[in-house]
Write a protein that holds these residues in place. Sequence first.
Motif, short mmCIF file in Angstrom:
data_model
loop_
_atom_site.label_atom_id
_atom_site.label_comp_id
_atom_site.label_asym_id
_atom_site.label_seq_id
_atom_site.Cartn_x
_atom_site.Cartn_y
_atom_site.Cartn_z
N VAL A 1 15.42 117.85 19.74
CA VAL A 1 16.33 118.27 20.19
C VAL A 1 16.94 117.47 22.09
O VAL A 1 16.14 117.61 23.59
N ASN A 2 17.66 117.57 22.80
CA ASN A 2 17.50 117.09 23.80
C ASN A 2 18.27 117.63 24.29
O ASN A 2 19.69 118.20 24.64
N GLU A 3 17.96 118.90 25.90
CA GLU A 3 18.38 119.43 26.67
C GLU A 3 19.35 119.37 27.16
O GLU A 3 20.21 119.77 27.33
N SER A 61 25.22 119.46 19.13
CA SER A 61 25.96 117.78 18.97
C SER A 61 24.43 117.31 19.51
O SER A 61 23.83 116.00 19.52
N ASN A 62 23.60 118.19 20.30
CA ASN A 62 22.46 117.44 20.60
C ASN A 62 20.94 117.97 19.70
O ASN A 62 19.51 117.43 19.63
N SER A 85 19.31 115.99 16.56
CA SER A 85 19.14 114.99 14.92
C SER A 85 18.48 115.55 14.40
O SER A 85 17.66 116.27 15.29
N LYS A 97 22.29 120.78 13.17
CA LYS A 97 22.80 119.00 13.22
C LYS A 97 24.43 119.51 13.68
O LYS A 97 25.09 118.84 14.18
N LYS A 153 13.25 117.05 29.34
CA LYS A 153 13.89 117.17 28.08
C LYS A 153 13.79 117.40 27.15
O LYS A 153 14.27 118.33 26.06
N ILE A 154 13.53 115.98 26.46
CA ILE A 154 13.66 116.27 24.44
C ILE A 154 12.40 116.22 24.19
O ILE A 154 11.52 116.24 24.19
#
Length: 474
Positions: free
Chosen positions: A472-474, A457-458, A460, A453, A365-366
């Motif tokens: 990026v966090n899916e 919101s996901n 950083s 960014k 995911k990340i």
Amino acid sequence: MIRFKRWRLSLALILSLAIFSAWTPVVFGESTEQLQEVRDLLEKYHLSKPDDEDLSNEAIDGMVDSLDDPYTEYFDEEEWQIFNSALEQTFVGIGIVMSEDNGIVYIEDIIAGSPAESAGLVIGDSILSADDKDLTGKTVSEIQNEVRGVEGSNLVLGISRNGKTLKFNIERKSLHIPIVTTRMLGDGVGYLALSGFTSDAASQVKNRLAELEKEGLTSLVLDLRNNGGGYVTAAQDIAGLFIKDGVLAHMRDRDGNDNPLIVSGTAKPYSVVVLVNGNSASASELLAGALQDYGVAKIAGTNTFGKGVVQSLIPLQSGGMLKITIQEYYTPTGRKVDKVGLKPDIPLEGAAEQLIGAFRSVGGKIVSLTAGKGSLTVNGVRISQQDIIFKETNGWYINMRLAAYVLGAELKYDSKKRAVILTKGTIVKWIKTNDSRLKIVDGQSSIHAGVLKKWFSNVSYTVSGDSVKITVNE
């Protein structure tokens, strides 16, 4: 020096044209005995069944060339040593991998246990000189030519580190390139890259895979990209780490006889995805094809090279070595590979996108992209894909297609608005082509990381010195 990659007599080899196609041996002074011995072996074993009339040329290279087979070759002693070193992935050097960024050549990686590591070189050092010869502004290949040398000779390498100029006296040594690279990518996903099927590849893969399993591996990305092949037995033994009972491939000789390579091993309780590209050939295709046929793994990437013939190495009593094509292989379900290749289940273009896609296909995911000083990593894995994340005076930019892929967004261009548009679910963001936060070079658009960014919101975005990390966090 390398960039971004025990002899067994009469052992079937799978070797890649992608690696060795430039090889055209020139044979001098072959004896009458050698000529006749090569002629007899070609007539007896070659897949095409040549006869004496086909092999009417008087020289060995003439006979070999008449077969129109790029994989059948004759080696004298010196040529065999060079070939065998490439097969076993050994070389003479100091043990660094270089990459270029904005006209500066950096040390991208250092081989563990190498003279470079012992001397104190570190990743991120930029190369200035070799034996007091100025190398600033030179390309990677030009610098490689300057630092090459014979085993035991010394190189005085000048580098720049944190604004300071340093010099290191380093002895060139014979090195074995590590063929297995592993790490945990996050979210329980393990990563194992295999660069060649050397004589000890199976034992290395087995040991490193066991280490990943102890670290909590719940799924695996097996990376065979740019792996041109090697020993068939290595592929057979590695297949046994994933397949309980079956065959690696069906080997068919020139008389149509089928000699299946039996696999007997253990199945894994976790999902596997195999990464391949156009340089995945021979033994890589044997292994990937078998895992795909048995449903053990899905293949991701691009179509493989398509080398589906097998060679055997035969030492000549009169001197030298003959590598001769003796069989064609088919996957366990009978699929042809030669000049066809394997088709991926998950088509993916681009080195970074391929790794990200494979990671997410097995539950990852990340995603973290880190760039700087000629280096790009995806979740800690180094990627040889240049200019997709780069620095400008006003900050860092990321290739728009890569950004869209990481975000899981749709990328479009609106000709009326003259704008690039990113769409993710109900979120629609666009930026005009004349905006300074968008760079367009050779038709490729890149966007300021800070914009991503702000939009999503996901995402950083952190900068540390000359490097950047985009997560990026899916």
